[in-house]
Scaffold this motif. Structure first.
Motif, mmCIF file in Angstrom:
data_model
loop_
_atom_site.group_PDB
_atom_site.id
_atom_site.type_symbol
_atom_site.label_atom_id
_atom_site.label_comp_id
_atom_site.label_asym_id
_atom_site.label_seq_id
_atom_site.Cartn_x
_atom_site.Cartn_y
_atom_site.Cartn_z
ATOM 1 N N LEU A 63 15.374 71.530 107.910
ATOM 2 C CA LEU A 63 16.054 72.595 108.650
ATOM 3 C C LEU A 63 17.552 72.482 108.434
ATOM 4 O O LEU A 63 18.089 71.392 108.222
ATOM 5 C CB LEU A 63 15.752 72.495 110.149
ATOM 6 N N GLY A 64 18.237 73.608 108.514
ATOM 7 C CA GLY A 64 19.686 73.613 108.406
ATOM 8 C C GLY A 64 20.329 73.019 109.651
ATOM 9 O O GLY A 64 19.761 73.056 110.748
ATOM 10 N N ARG A 65 21.516 72.479 109.494
ATOM 11 C CA ARG A 65 22.214 71.856 110.624
ATOM 12 C C ARG A 65 22.521 72.867 111.730
ATOM 13 O O ARG A 65 22.618 72.505 112.899
ATOM 14 C CB ARG A 65 23.507 71.200 110.134
ATOM 15 N N ASP A 66 22.676 74.139 111.366
ATOM 16 C CA ASP A 66 23.005 75.152 112.357
ATOM 17 C C ASP A 66 21.880 75.393 113.354
ATOM 18 O O ASP A 66 22.077 76.085 114.364
ATOM 19 C CB ASP A 66 23.356 76.479 111.662
ATOM 20 N N GLU A 67 20.707 74.856 113.073
ATOM 21 C CA GLU A 67 19.578 75.020 113.990
ATOM 22 C C GLU A 67 19.688 74.107 115.208
ATOM 23 O O GLU A 67 18.890 74.218 116.140
ATOM 24 C CB GLU A 67 18.260 74.711 113.264
ATOM 25 N N PHE A 68 20.668 73.209 115.203
ATOM 26 C CA PHE A 68 20.735 72.183 116.248
ATOM 27 C C PHE A 68 22.044 72.264 117.024
ATOM 28 O O PHE A 68 23.062 72.741 116.522
ATOM 29 C CB PHE A 68 20.574 70.793 115.619
ATOM 30 N N SER A 69 21.980 71.788 118.254
ATOM 31 C CA SER A 69 23.164 71.800 119.107
ATOM 32 C C SER A 69 24.218 70.839 118.573
ATOM 33 O O SER A 69 23.921 69.910 117.810
ATOM 34 C CB SER A 69 22.784 71.414 120.541
ATOM 35 N N GLN A 70 25.458 71.055 119.010
ATOM 36 C CA GLN A 70 26.536 70.179 118.590
ATOM 37 C C GLN A 70 26.301 68.751 119.072
ATOM 38 O O GLN A 70 26.648 67.781 118.392
ATOM 39 C CB GLN A 70 27.867 70.698 119.126
ATOM 40 N N GLY A 71 25.688 68.625 120.234
ATOM 41 C CA GLY A 71 25.402 67.299 120.769
ATOM 42 C C GLY A 71 24.409 66.539 119.906
ATOM 43 O O GLY A 71 24.580 65.345 119.644
ATOM 44 N N ALA A 72 23.360 67.234 119.444
ATOM 45 C CA ALA A 72 22.369 66.590 118.587
ATOM 46 C C ALA A 72 22.995 66.161 117.260
ATOM 47 O O ALA A 72 22.740 65.068 116.763
ATOM 48 C CB ALA A 72 21.201 67.539 118.339
ATOM 49 N N LEU A 73 23.834 67.010 116.693
ATOM 50 C CA LEU A 73 24.499 66.675 115.438
ATOM 51 C C LEU A 73 25.471 65.514 115.631
ATOM 52 O O LEU A 73 25.629 64.671 114.745
ATOM 53 C CB LEU A 73 25.239 67.897 114.892
ATOM 54 N N TYR A 74 26.112 65.472 116.781
ATOM 55 C CA TYR A 74 27.048 64.382 117.065
ATOM 56 C C TYR A 74 26.320 63.046 117.144
ATOM 57 O O TYR A 74 26.816 62.024 116.669
ATOM 58 C CB TYR A 74 27.775 64.670 118.373
ATOM 59 N N GLU A 75 25.104 63.059 117.707
ATOM 60 C CA GLU A 75 24.334 61.815 117.756
ATOM 61 C C GLU A 75 24.007 61.332 116.344
ATOM 62 O O GLU A 75 24.010 60.126 116.074
ATOM 63 C CB GLU A 75 23.049 61.988 118.558
ATOM 64 N N LEU A 76 23.783 62.247 115.435
ATOM 65 C CA LEU A 76 23.507 61.869 114.050
ATOM 66 C C LEU A 76 24.747 61.358 113.328
ATOM 67 O O LEU A 76 24.649 60.805 112.238
ATOM 68 C CB LEU A 76 22.950 63.066 113.267
ATOM 69 N N GLY A 77 25.911 61.532 113.931
ATOM 70 C CA GLY A 77 27.149 61.117 113.297
ATOM 71 C C GLY A 77 27.473 59.649 113.461
ATOM 72 O O GLY A 77 28.536 59.203 113.042
ATOM 73 N N ALA A 78 26.595 58.872 114.067
ATOM 74 C CA ALA A 78 26.829 57.437 114.213
ATOM 75 C C ALA A 78 27.073 56.805 112.845
ATOM 76 O O ALA A 78 26.537 57.252 111.834
ATOM 77 C CB ALA A 78 25.641 56.767 114.898
ATOM 78 N N THR A 79 27.899 55.760 112.820
ATOM 79 C CA THR A 79 28.306 55.165 111.546
ATOM 80 C C THR A 79 27.271 54.202 110.967
ATOM 81 O O THR A 79 27.410 53.763 109.835
ATOM 82 C CB THR A 79 29.633 54.408 111.715
#
Length: 339
Positions: free
Chosen positions: A125-141
């Motif tokens: 799925l494209g990233r736009d399908e998800f909330s900013q919060g969900a994408l932020y959780e995926l941003g962990a280093t």
């Protein structure tokens, strides 16, 4: 109740392992300081830490528990049937897969990523399908980590229950944006605070504060060389340092709250034509704050305000201090984090 856990995994800093992920149906991680089959190690975190310690090389010892913990999870905690999310940088999609094999060590193809698990990709799925919060959780280093906060959203999007119908788009209304903005702000402040307490504690703090005041437009210097007892930094607006007010600054890298006695003792050294500034990485007691408010030429700066000043004047700091507290300007959502 779900019978599986959900993990996130990266394919290297520059997506070097992407062909293994996509074409080979593999999850592959590097950790070359342990360049051997670790399945024979005892299923204990301590054993993995010892293995990493043997090949520490130039890496900081503090990184050992983090990296050892990730590889331990990859080998022992990630189970067949667990779900995995791969944030693919190449096309900005999120791939959802199911772990299909136990751990295997295979350096034959792309030896930089020899630690592997099989994966069966289920959906993209494209990233736009998800909330900013969900994408932020995926941003962990981290290279490998477990999804916890937005696991429900990921599962609903990737494996909607039968008869659920279409889920509403997150493009029009995303109430997690303010939360993300607040988290970015707080994470940055935490990072600066930890660097102050770990890298600049003690004598290095005084020249750093002098440099911060220079970034604020003052002529400032640390006084340690002149043994000016109790006054760590002197700052002034004029070139010669003879026009009042002269700022006399004391700096304390202190975890607990500074009490009134210490504050009064410092203020006793401040001439009425000068200004006293007390800076701490911690806080102050109510009595100390009450005393400071009663003096027109006295100012207390606590850890939170100290960090805010560093953020505000960061670009004017000497490069050697910006290297100690490395920050990078980023474009972030223009959402008030206080909302």
């Amino acid at each position: 109740m779900m019978s599986y856990r959900v993990w996130a995994i990266r394919a290297g800093g520059e997506s070097e392992a992407d062909p293994l992920f996509i074409e080979g149906g593999l999850l592959a991680v590097s950790f070359l300081s342990v360049n051997r089959d670790v399945s024979a190690l005892p299923a204990q975190r301590a054993a993995f830490k010892d293995a990493f310690a043997e090949g520490v090389g130039d890496r900081k010892p503090g990184a050992i528990p983090i990296q050892a913990g990730q590889l331990f999870r990859f080998v022992h905690e990630m189970k067949i049937g667990d779900r995995v999310i791969y944030p693919r940088k190449i096309d900005r999609t999120l791939l959802w897969g199911e772990i299909s094999t136990p751990y295997l060590y295979d350096p034959s193809t792309n030896p930089d990523f020899p630690h592997r698990r099989g994966v069966r990709w289920l959906k993209s799925l494209g990233r736009d399908e998800f909330s900013q919060g969900a994408l932020y959780e995926l941003g962990a280093t981290l290279t490998i980590f477990e999804i916890r906060n937005f696991i429900g959203e990921f599962v609903r999007r990737f494996e909607p229950p039968a008869g659920a119908g279409e889920f509403a788009s997150v493009l029009a209304e995303d109430d997690t944006q303010a939360v993300v903005a607040r988290d970015i702000v707080e994470t940055t402040k935490d990072f600066i605070s930890k660097k102050l307490k770990s890298e600049l504690k003690g004598a290095p703090m005084e020249p750093f504060v002098a440099d911060l005041f220079r970034a604020m437009g003052y002529n400032a210097h640390a006084t340690r060389a002149s043994r000016d007892d109790g006054i760590d930094v002197i700052a002034h607006r004029d070139e010669l340092g003879i026009e009042p007010p002269i700022l006399k600054i004391q700096v304390k890298a202190h975890e607990a709250n500074i009490g009134a006695d210490l504050v009064k003792s410092f203020y006793a050294m401040i001439h009425e034509r000068n200004v006293g500034i007390f800076i701490t990485t911690g806080g102050y007691t109510a009595a100390a704050r009450d005393f400071a408010r009663s003096k027109a030429n006295f100012r207390l700066i606590d850890g939170a305000e100290f960090v805010s000043l560093i953020e505000k004047y960061y670009d004017g700091l000497d490069p050697k201090f910006r290297k100690i507290i490395p920050l990078r300007r980023l474009l972030v959502p223009d959402v008030d984090p206080e909302d």
